[in-house]
Design an enzyme around this catalytic site. Structure first.
Site: not given
Ligand SMILES: [Zn+2]
Length: 271
Positions: A2-3, A91, A110, A152
């Site tokens: 999931p983002e 789960h 997980r 950077r």
């Protein structure tokens, strides 16, 4: 995984279920998540009203009277709104039972997700304190990106994925945003022009907004709070399309590895 768009989609899906509801109980079936669910949490939150559902980076923030629940979906987590007596599946790790009879049920094969509690101002919690600006906030603009890229050498894609500089731009969206900005992911950050920086900001915001509208991307792991899968994947320009023709110019999309993650770009459209 999931983002930000999946988390935001989950947040929006939760709002109608939790608004003005009280927490009847927190039932924890598996406390060993990424960080252990605090033993005292069930006692602390029982009876409290949920005042607001917010989000910071990929944390869902359930604001209660005396503090805030911080919920992270981890790598494979999802939250469903189900009748509290519906049978549990493998789960399912906790139920946040509401006074409506619904439960917010967290499933995470997980177990990289987490459920934590912050007293007082959640923004000062150690996990949130050092985060960069939200990509859809006014703080993330061309001036800001231009400023942080000046000294950077790091590749621009890796800079975008550094949550101390800007949050919520994961691997999929970094590749897609840079395609829209016509900038190669491996370009050193300090080689961005001011105009490039403006296009990258626009690309990040556009791709995240589009993904939120579509309900997220990750079809395998993700179900929105209402159980609807995300459809954004069908609209990806370069991500996981190595060797396939660029949707804009027809050139074969290329892949490279950056920081152990795959990046994708079109060698004609992106410089
Ligand atoms: Zn192209």
């Amino acid at each position: 995984m999931p983002e930000l768009p999946e988390v935001e989609t989950t947040r929006r899906g939760l709002v109608p279920h939790v608004r003005k509801r009280r927490i009847a109980a927190l039932a924890v079936y598996q406390p060993r998540l990424r960080w252990p669910v605090p033993r005292t949490l069930a006692k602390q939150v029982a009876g409290q009203r949920i005042l607001r559902v917010g989000r910071r980076a990929k944390y869902l923030l359930l604001e209660l009277g005396s503090g805030t629940l911080l919920l992270h979906l981890g790598m494979s987590g999802n939250l469903r709104a189900v009748p509290s007596d519906s049978p549990r599946r493998a789960h399912d790790h906790f139920d946040l039972v509401l006074d409506s009879g619904l439960a917010l049920r967290f499933n995470d094969p997980r177990r990289f997700g987490s459920l934590l509690y912050a007293r007082g101002d959640a923004q000062r919690h150690p996990l949130l304190r050092h985060l960069g600006p939200e990509p859809l906030s006014v703080g993330f603009d061309a001036d800001y990106l231009w400023g942080i890229t000046r000294r950077r050498r790091i590749a621009v894609k890796q800079l975008l994925m550094n949550s101390r500089l800007v949050v919520g731009v994961g691997n999929i969206y970094a590749s897609e945003a840079l395609f829209r900005a016509r900038v190669r992911p491996q370009r050193p950050a300090r080689r961005l022009s001011r105009a490039d920086a403006a296009r990258v900001v626009h690309g990040v915001r556009a791709v995240l907004r589009q993904a939120i509208r579509a309900g997220g991307t990750t079809l395998r792991d993700y179900l929105g709070a209402d159980g609807a899968p995300g459809y954004f994947r069908q609209r990806l320009y370069v991500y996981e399309r190595a060797g396939k023709p660029c949707r804009r110019c027809g050139t074969a999309v290329r892949a490279l590895t950056q920081g152990a993650r795959s990046s994708y770009y079109c060698p004609s459209c992106q410089r």
